[in-house]
Design an enzyme around this catalytic site. Structure first.
Site, mmCIF file in Angstrom:
data_model
loop_
_atom_site.group_PDB
_atom_site.id
_atom_site.type_symbol
_atom_site.label_atom_id
_atom_site.label_comp_id
_atom_site.label_asym_id
_atom_site.label_seq_id
_atom_site.Cartn_x
_atom_site.Cartn_y
_atom_site.Cartn_z
ATOM 1 N N SER A 179 7.711 47.249 39.139
ATOM 2 C CA SER A 179 8.574 46.288 39.831
ATOM 3 C C SER A 179 9.089 45.193 38.890
ATOM 4 O O SER A 179 9.723 45.500 37.891
ATOM 5 C CB SER A 179 7.760 45.726 41.006
ATOM 6 O OG SER A 179 8.565 45.123 41.957
ATOM 7 N N HIS A 381 6.432 51.313 47.937
ATOM 8 C CA HIS A 381 6.416 50.395 46.788
ATOM 9 C C HIS A 381 5.017 50.182 46.218
ATOM 10 O O HIS A 381 4.830 50.154 45.002
ATOM 11 C CB HIS A 381 6.996 49.054 47.241
ATOM 12 C CG HIS A 381 7.252 48.092 46.134
ATOM 13 N ND1 HIS A 381 8.149 48.345 45.117
ATOM 14 C CD2 HIS A 381 6.734 46.863 45.862
ATOM 15 C CE1 HIS A 381 8.163 47.311 44.275
ATOM 16 N NE2 HIS A 381 7.321 46.406 44.704
#
Ligand code: NAG
Ligand code: NAG
Ligand code: NAG
Ligand code: NAG
Length: 417
Positions: A179, A381
């Site tokens: 990320s 995620h």
């Protein structure tokens, strides 16, 4: 300062209302209870799991003292191996704990260590392990919190990379980032191109750059906050989502007691991290509230709202500030033409933060990047860090590429996006 807590509460309630409308809420059974792995910090957790670790300290050019963990080569590994060290870089309001949290055989860093890699795990300025500075006190000096990930890219990461290369005597290292931890290396290589040569290859898990398609509910809220905060930058010099702060305390309380509390617990964790269907097993989920979130600055959080609003651009100082800084009303898009290092992005259709369409755009902008979309359409995620199937879907691709120069992507979805 109290107002970041108030914002956190507001954001949480929004996210909770979002999550309760989602049909695919998780399997609520047998999930909660105490985990001895929840309360241990990195060095103790590694020891608990049977791994030797070291803690190093690296001081940045602007005085931040960062904790850099290492899981050194295991005794059974050949010492004269030509394998390069691996650097694992965590994401927004997370920490190095991410790469050991799921436990032996199931975590990035343990798996790399078991395959005879020397593994290094930095912590960005301001998180639970890097709340320290040569002159500023994070509890007393708001200026300590005057940073965003641009500073991690320009100052934390180069100090860390140079430190690792110096201690190991190697010329290059392998990078695995999650990320925001991917964005920082891209920006570093764009601004200080000599770092391209110091990286053998970068694996970008759920890379965040453009966020046009991001479905993470907090992102538009961040964008709204950023509009408010433009031009009033000192207002954002505050700690956000610290360890033991509002979210985590609530997480611990709500996750610790009974099955009935599971929905609350899951909403709170996902309020901080983006709601997804997920593949995280109960033993890992129980340990999460002790480690997540790990803290950052409010400014860093809001910075992602700017990116959502403006694209993958320089810092937005507001109209007047932008004219002063860039001679334009709007901040310019990052010039990524100097990024020449090899990137392999791993993306997933169920990722609410790093959408494969946005990662595809990033891939096209960079000169030496490719994207693999996972065949598991439920992978989210956080699954890139905590999923039970990480050792099947993610780490084999990394290890295969490092050993053979090739890996198998399970789909050709990328071409159809
Ligand atoms: C901060 O760093 C200094 C210098 O390395 C060290 O003496 C001190 O103990 C550290 N403080 C904390 C809270 O880690
Ligand atoms: C904002 O912070 C900077 C240093 O961090 C300081 O020099 C400046 O005076 C502050 N501005 C206001 C309006 O408080
Ligand atoms: C981007 O940077 C390169 C040098 O790295 C330069 O040649 C090019 O003109 C820049 N592009 C823009 C649009 O500024
Ligand atoms: C998806 O990929 C994994 C490996 O990453 C593989 O084990 C699995 O068989 C694949 N599933 C399908 C349906 O192709």
């Amino acid at each position: 300062m109290i107002w970041p807590q108030i914002f956190a509460t507001l954001l949480l309630s929004l996210e909770i209302s979002h999550a309760t409308q989602t049909k695919d809420v998780v399997n609520f059974t047998e999930l909660f209870g105490y985990s001895p792995r929840g309360s241990l910090k990195f060095p103790e957790l590694a020891a608990y799991d049977g791994f030797h670790s070291e803690t190093h300290y690296v001081t940045t050019s602007d005085g931040y003292i960062l904790a850099l963990f290492r899981i050194p080569l295991q005794d059974t590994c050949p010492e004269d191996d030509d394998k390069l060290p691996i650097l694992f870089n965590h994401g927004l309001y997370l920490s190095g704990d991410d790469c050991i949290l799921p436990g032996p055989g199931k975590s990035h860093c343990y798996i790399y260590s078991d395959n005879c890699y020397d593994v290094w795990i930095p912590n960005n300025r301001g998180n639970r392990y890097s709340r320290n500075h040569t002159t500023l006190n994070p509890d007393k000096n708001p200026e300590f919190w005057n940073f965003a990930w641009d500073d991690m890219a320009s100052k934390d990461l180069p100090a860390i990379i140079d430190y690792i290369l110096k201690v190991t005597g190697k010329k290059q290292l392998t990078f695995v980032g999650h990320s925001q931890g991917v964005a920082t290396l891209i920006l570093l290589c764009a601004k200080q191109p000599e770092y391209n040569d110091k990286i053998n290859v970068g694996f970008g898990l759920s890379a965040t750059a453009w966020l046009d398609h991001s479905r993470f509910l907090l992102i538009p809220v961040e964008a709204g906050l950023s509009a408010v905060a433009d031009g009033v930058n000192n207002l954002t010099n505050a700690e956000f989502l610290p360890t033991g702060g509002l979210v985590q305390t609530a997480g611990t309380v709500l996750c610790g007691l009974s099955e009935v509390e599971y929905p609350f617990c899951s909403f709170i964790l996902f309020a901080a991290l983006g709601f997804n269907k997920f593949n995280i097993k109960p033993d890992v989920l129980k340990a999460l509230p002790g480690h997540v979130p790990a803290g950052t600055s409010l400014k860093d959080f809001i910075r992602w709202g700017q990116i959502r609003k403006n694209g993958f651009t320089e810092y937005d100082y507001g109209l007047v500030g932008n004219i002063k800084a860039y001679g334009k009303l709007k901040p310019p898009v990052f010039n990524l033409s100097a990024v020449s290092m090899k990137w392999i992005f791993l993306a997933s259709l169920n990722d609410y933060v790093g959408d494969p369409r946005d990662i595809k755009r990033l891939t096209h902008v960079l000169s030496n990047a490719e994207m693999c979309v996972l065949n598991d359409t439920k992978f989210g995620h956080l699954d890139f860090l905590y999923a039970d199937s990480l050792s099947v879907q993610i780490t084999p691709k990394v290890l295969s590429y490092l050993e053979t120069g090739n890996y198998k992507c399970d789909t050709n979805t990328a071409s159809t996006l």
